[in-house]
Design a protein around this motif. Structure first.
Motif, short mmCIF file in Angstrom:
data_model
loop_
_atom_site.label_atom_id
_atom_site.label_comp_id
_atom_site.label_asym_id
_atom_site.label_seq_id
_atom_site.Cartn_x
_atom_site.Cartn_y
_atom_site.Cartn_z
N LEU A 62 0.87 -1.17 0.00
CA LEU A 62 0.00 0.00 0.00
C LEU A 62 0.91 1.22 0.00
O LEU A 62 2.03 1.16 0.50
CB LEU A 62 -0.89 0.02 1.25
CG LEU A 62 -1.98 -1.03 1.36
CD1 LEU A 62 -2.75 -0.83 2.66
CD2 LEU A 62 -2.93 -0.96 0.20
N THR A 63 0.42 2.33 -0.56
CA THR A 63 1.24 3.53 -0.56
C THR A 63 1.32 4.10 0.85
O THR A 63 0.56 3.71 1.74
CB THR A 63 0.66 4.60 -1.49
OG1 THR A 63 -0.59 5.01 -0.96
CG2 THR A 63 0.47 4.08 -2.90
N MET A 120 -5.15 3.51 6.47
CA MET A 120 -5.46 2.27 7.18
C MET A 120 -5.36 2.48 8.68
O MET A 120 -6.15 1.93 9.44
CB MET A 120 -4.47 1.16 6.78
CG MET A 120 -4.76 0.47 5.50
SD MET A 120 -6.47 0.04 5.27
CE MET A 120 -6.74 -0.97 6.71
N LYS A 123 3.09 8.90 -2.26
CA LYS A 123 2.55 8.06 -3.32
C LYS A 123 3.35 6.77 -3.49
O LYS A 123 3.03 5.93 -4.32
CB LYS A 123 2.56 8.83 -4.65
CG LYS A 123 1.58 9.99 -4.70
CD LYS A 123 0.22 9.51 -5.22
CE LYS A 123 -0.89 10.48 -4.91
NZ LYS A 123 -0.68 11.82 -5.43
N GLN A 124 4.45 6.67 -2.74
CA GLN A 124 5.32 5.51 -2.89
C GLN A 124 4.79 4.31 -2.11
O GLN A 124 4.11 4.48 -1.10
CB GLN A 124 6.69 5.88 -2.33
CG GLN A 124 7.83 5.65 -3.29
CD GLN A 124 9.11 6.18 -2.72
OE1 GLN A 124 9.36 7.38 -2.75
NE2 GLN A 124 9.92 5.29 -2.19
N LEU A 125 5.11 3.13 -2.55
CA LEU A 125 4.71 1.93 -1.82
C LEU A 125 5.51 1.83 -0.52
O LEU A 125 6.71 2.10 -0.50
CB LEU A 125 4.95 0.68 -2.66
CG LEU A 125 4.12 0.53 -3.92
CD1 LEU A 125 4.36 -0.81 -4.56
CD2 LEU A 125 2.65 0.70 -3.61
N THR A 153 8.92 0.15 -0.37
CA THR A 153 10.09 0.72 -1.03
C THR A 153 10.78 1.77 -0.15
O THR A 153 11.77 2.36 -0.56
CB THR A 153 9.71 1.39 -2.37
OG1 THR A 153 8.85 2.48 -2.09
CG2 THR A 153 9.01 0.41 -3.29
N ARG A 179 -9.33 -1.20 0.64
CA ARG A 179 -8.03 -1.01 1.27
C ARG A 179 -7.85 -1.98 2.43
O ARG A 179 -6.78 -2.55 2.63
CB ARG A 179 -7.90 0.41 1.80
CG ARG A 179 -7.28 1.40 0.87
CD ARG A 179 -6.70 2.57 1.65
NE ARG A 179 -7.65 3.19 2.56
CZ ARG A 179 -8.51 4.12 2.22
NH1 ARG A 179 -8.55 4.56 1.00
NH2 ARG A 179 -9.33 4.64 3.11
N VAL A 227 -6.88 -5.41 1.25
CA VAL A 227 -5.47 -5.49 0.85
C VAL A 227 -4.57 -5.50 2.09
O VAL A 227 -3.62 -6.27 2.18
CB VAL A 227 -5.10 -4.34 -0.10
CG1 VAL A 227 -3.63 -4.38 -0.43
CG2 VAL A 227 -5.92 -4.43 -1.37
N ARG A 274 0.35 -0.57 -7.83
CA ARG A 274 -0.16 0.47 -6.93
C ARG A 274 0.98 1.42 -6.65
O ARG A 274 2.08 0.99 -6.39
CB ARG A 274 -0.60 -0.14 -5.60
CG ARG A 274 -1.87 -0.93 -5.65
CD ARG A 274 -2.23 -1.33 -4.25
NE ARG A 274 -3.17 -0.39 -3.67
CZ ARG A 274 -4.46 -0.65 -3.56
NH1 ARG A 274 -4.95 -1.77 -3.97
NH2 ARG A 274 -5.27 0.22 -3.02
N GLY A 275 0.70 2.71 -6.70
CA GLY A 275 1.70 3.69 -6.31
C GLY A 275 2.92 3.67 -7.21
O GLY A 275 3.01 2.93 -8.17
N THR A 276 3.89 4.51 -6.90
CA THR A 276 5.14 4.50 -7.64
C THR A 276 6.19 3.81 -6.79
O THR A 276 6.01 3.63 -5.61
CB THR A 276 5.60 5.93 -7.95
OG1 THR A 276 5.78 6.60 -6.72
CG2 THR A 276 4.60 6.65 -8.80
N THR A 277 7.28 3.41 -7.40
CA THR A 277 8.29 2.69 -6.63
C THR A 277 9.40 3.60 -6.14
O THR A 277 9.72 3.63 -4.97
CB THR A 277 8.87 1.55 -7.46
OG1 THR A 277 9.13 2.04 -8.77
CG2 THR A 277 7.92 0.40 -7.53
N THR A 278 9.99 4.36 -7.03
CA THR A 278 11.15 5.13 -6.61
C THR A 278 10.99 6.61 -6.86
O THR A 278 11.92 7.37 -6.74
CB THR A 278 12.40 4.66 -7.38
OG1 THR A 278 12.08 4.72 -8.78
CG2 THR A 278 12.78 3.26 -7.00
#
Lengths: 262, 360
Positions: A119-120, A127, A157-159, A162, B210, B213, B352-356
């Motif tokens: 999840l971001t 949550m 917005k990042q997971l 990460t 949500r 998940v 989902r979302g961006t990574t970096t």
């Protein structure tokens, strides 16, 4: 609510409205008495007693396997109470499931952070506010979390998976704050983090406490924990072996030898 | 970023194609004569499988629990529809009430199955759903007095077309006969598929989506956030069962009978699950792509290829091993093995979302 205890109202200055019963010094916010619990056939906690007064930071220190994490997990309801009792805010927690305990105003930031990796950052915070229906309040609290940990705003917005370890820890704490807890349970917030990040996180913990939040902190980094705590408990193999104001524990030669590496 | 826009455009293009395909005069006839096989009739079934796969995706994709008995709820929907419509029962309700009741019935049974199994995790839960699927098929087959057994319940009448729709449909060149014009069922099932698709998209972005998940990611942490894990799982199971029941109701209506109970056996559950894995667990578009590939092979490619072989005298004795339709499970199995090795999150993985922060 008219309560005979009402006369004792001068005892402690807490900000925000609090329950009448809390205003007396005889009733701590969290009271754990003769608590026993464990996993399967193994009994981990062998009857421990501790308490957290409103507005305090209390720390539990001890070696690996002493039962510190189990203490927190039992308090938060994730592990079942086998004996003794826990009262929070005047209510017994025996038999109350974990997800109901959250609604009473107790938040946990579990060991190993346990953020939701896919999840971001923003969704993780949402949550955290799962039990809060008021969306305006949720937005306010997210802004507040970004105020404490500005890096999370850049990463929103990042997971979660990460993020770096330090950022994940910040996210875990920020997520726990979303219910505006009366009591925050923190399990090893310094685990595996760079000293700089640890200091930053502890600074935030102190700031939260200054704003009136009570904290029960479990740490292996005993020195740091005792420095910000009001009182400390020492745990050994499922029992509390010492308790004193944090400053005294810091100066105690036995504690220094066993836990502070001096 | 741009790849996200590209995906969206591709999706819309496919949607436009699917909607206009039957309206282009002669296109379907031409393809049918080319393949030597009536294919128009197969599309509604593919769409219905799409609904079934989206239903399964609620449990397997969102909450991460393994469910091996989705076909049972599909069957329950079909047989409820049979009981409520055929002549030997006194009900004979119209299409819409039947659809609603079939959905409810399947959802109710899904909920009832879920309550005692909530405490089970992982493989044990999968085994219970597997067992339920087997029991359901056996029950449907042996309760002959109620379900007709292998004789099936028939005939199930097609839906009535409301007068208001008659005129616009006729102006599009559709004939008003469910048996002669495949396009009526085509649009009916496509409509329901889109409805379910949009409903689930909104659900995914809701608090409940949500929460599912989060539960999949880490049940302990989710509980610490105040999520009632048991209730959330119950909801997911019930919703999946209900949607599968709805698909079953559409299927029975399309087939004009309940079809034999053995059609709702473990193999169907497995096929639908493969569609999910092939397309991309948790991703609605991916799931539909998986259904199109698997059902497309079964209903479009294999029959057409077999007919072609027949026509060109390459399979003169009608040997089974020279038929594409007999190799389907072998090919799906091989495809799954290759998927696991080279692209384990499916053809269209969930993102989902961006990574970096690069905006990948």
């Amino acid at each position: 609510m008219s309560d005979p205890l009402h006369k004792d109202q001068d005892l402690r200055a807490d900000d925000g409205p609090i329950e009448e019963s809390q205003k007396t010094s005889e009733t701590p916010l969290l009271n754990v008495s003769e608590l026993r619990s464990g996993y399967g056939p193994i009994e981990v906690l062998k009857g421990i007693s501790l308490h957290v007064n409103a507005g305090e930071i209390v720390t539990v220190i001890g070696a690996n396997g002493a039962g510190k994490t189990t203490t927190l997990m039992t308090v938060s309801g994730c592990v079942k109470i086998r004996g003794g009792d826990i009262t929070f805010d005047g209510r017994s927690l025996t038999g109350i499931p974990a997800h109901e305990i959250v609604k009473l105003g107790m938040a946990q930031s579990p060991e190993g952070r346990k953020i939701f990796p896919r999840l971001t950052v923003l969704e993780n915070l949402q949550m955290g506010a799962f039990t809060v229906r008021d969306q305006v309040r949720v937005r306010e609290d997210i802004e507040k979390a970004y105020h404490y940990f500005p890096i999370l705003k850049d990463r929103q917005k990042q997971l979660g998976g990460t993020l770096s370890g330090g950022e994940q820890q910040m996210l875990a704490i920020a997520r726990a704050l979303m219910i505006r807890p009366k009591l925050l349970l923190l399990d090893e917030p310094s685990l595996g983090l760079a000293p700089m990040i640890v200091l930053k996180i502890f600074e935030v913990i102190r700031e939260l406490n200054r704003e009136g939040m009570s904290v029960l902190l479990v740490e292996q980094n005993a020195r740091l924990a005792l420095k910000i705590a009001n009182r400390g408990y020492v745990m050994e193999t499922g029992s509390i072996t010492a308790t004193a104001p944090a400053q005294e524990l810091l100066n105690d030669p036995r504690i220094q030898a066993a836990y502070l590496g001096e | 970023m741009s790849s996200g826009v590209l995906r969206k455009l591709a999706g819309l293009l496919v949607l436009a194609l699917v909607i206009t395909y039957p309206l282009i005069p002669g296109l379907n006839d031409k393809i049918e004569s080319m393949l030597g096989k009536k294919i128009g009739d197969s599309f509604p079934t593919i769409f219905i499988y799409g609904i079934l796969a989206l239903a399964l995706n609620v449990v397997v994709g969102y909450t991460g629990l393994l469910h091996l008995g989705i076909a049972a709820f599909f069957g329950i929907g079909a047989f409820t529809t049979g009981i409520l419509t055929v002549g030997q029962y006194p009900f004979q309700f119209g299409f819409l009430p039947v659809l609603v009741v079939s959905t409810m019935a399947a959802a109710l049974l899904g909920g009832i199955l879920c309550v005692p199994t909530l405490r089970l995790r992982g493989d044990y839960l999968a085994l219970v759903t597997l067992g339920f699927g087997l029991i359901t098929v056996t029950a449907l087959r042996n309760l002959q007095e109620i379900t007709g057994g292998m004789q099936t319940l028939n005939p199930i009448p097609p839906p009535k077309i409301p007068e208001i729709l008659r005129c616009p449909l006729e102006s599009l060149g559709l004939t008003m006969s469910w048996t002669e014009d495949y396009r009526l069922f085509y649009y009916l099932t496509l409509g329901y598929l889109l409805l379910v698709f949009v409903f689930l998209r909104n659900l995914e972005h809701s608090r409940l989506g949500r929460a599912w998940v989060a539960l999949r990611e880490d049940e302990l942490a989710a509980t610490c956030m105040g999520l009632n894990a048991a209730r959330l799982k119950l909801l997911a199971f019930t919703l999946a069962a209900g949607l599968a029941g709805m698909a079953g109701s559409l299927y029975a209506t399309k087939m004009t009978n309940t079809t034999e109970p053995t059609r709702f056996d473990f193999q169907l559950s497995c096929t639908i699950l493969s569609c999910l894995i092939l397309g991309g667990l948790g991703n609605r578009t991916g799931v539909l792509l998986g259904v199109f590939l698997v059902a497309g092979y079964d209903f479009l490619f294999a029959p057409a290829a077999d007919a072609w072989l027949q026509r060109n005298d390459m399979n003169p004795n009608d040997k089974g091993y020279l038929k594409f339709s007999m190799w389907n499970l072998m090919i799906f199995g091989l495809a799954l093995v290759l998927m696991m090795r080279f692209r384990s999150s499916g053809l269209l993985p969930k993102r989902r979302g961006t990574t970096t922060g690069k905006g990948a």
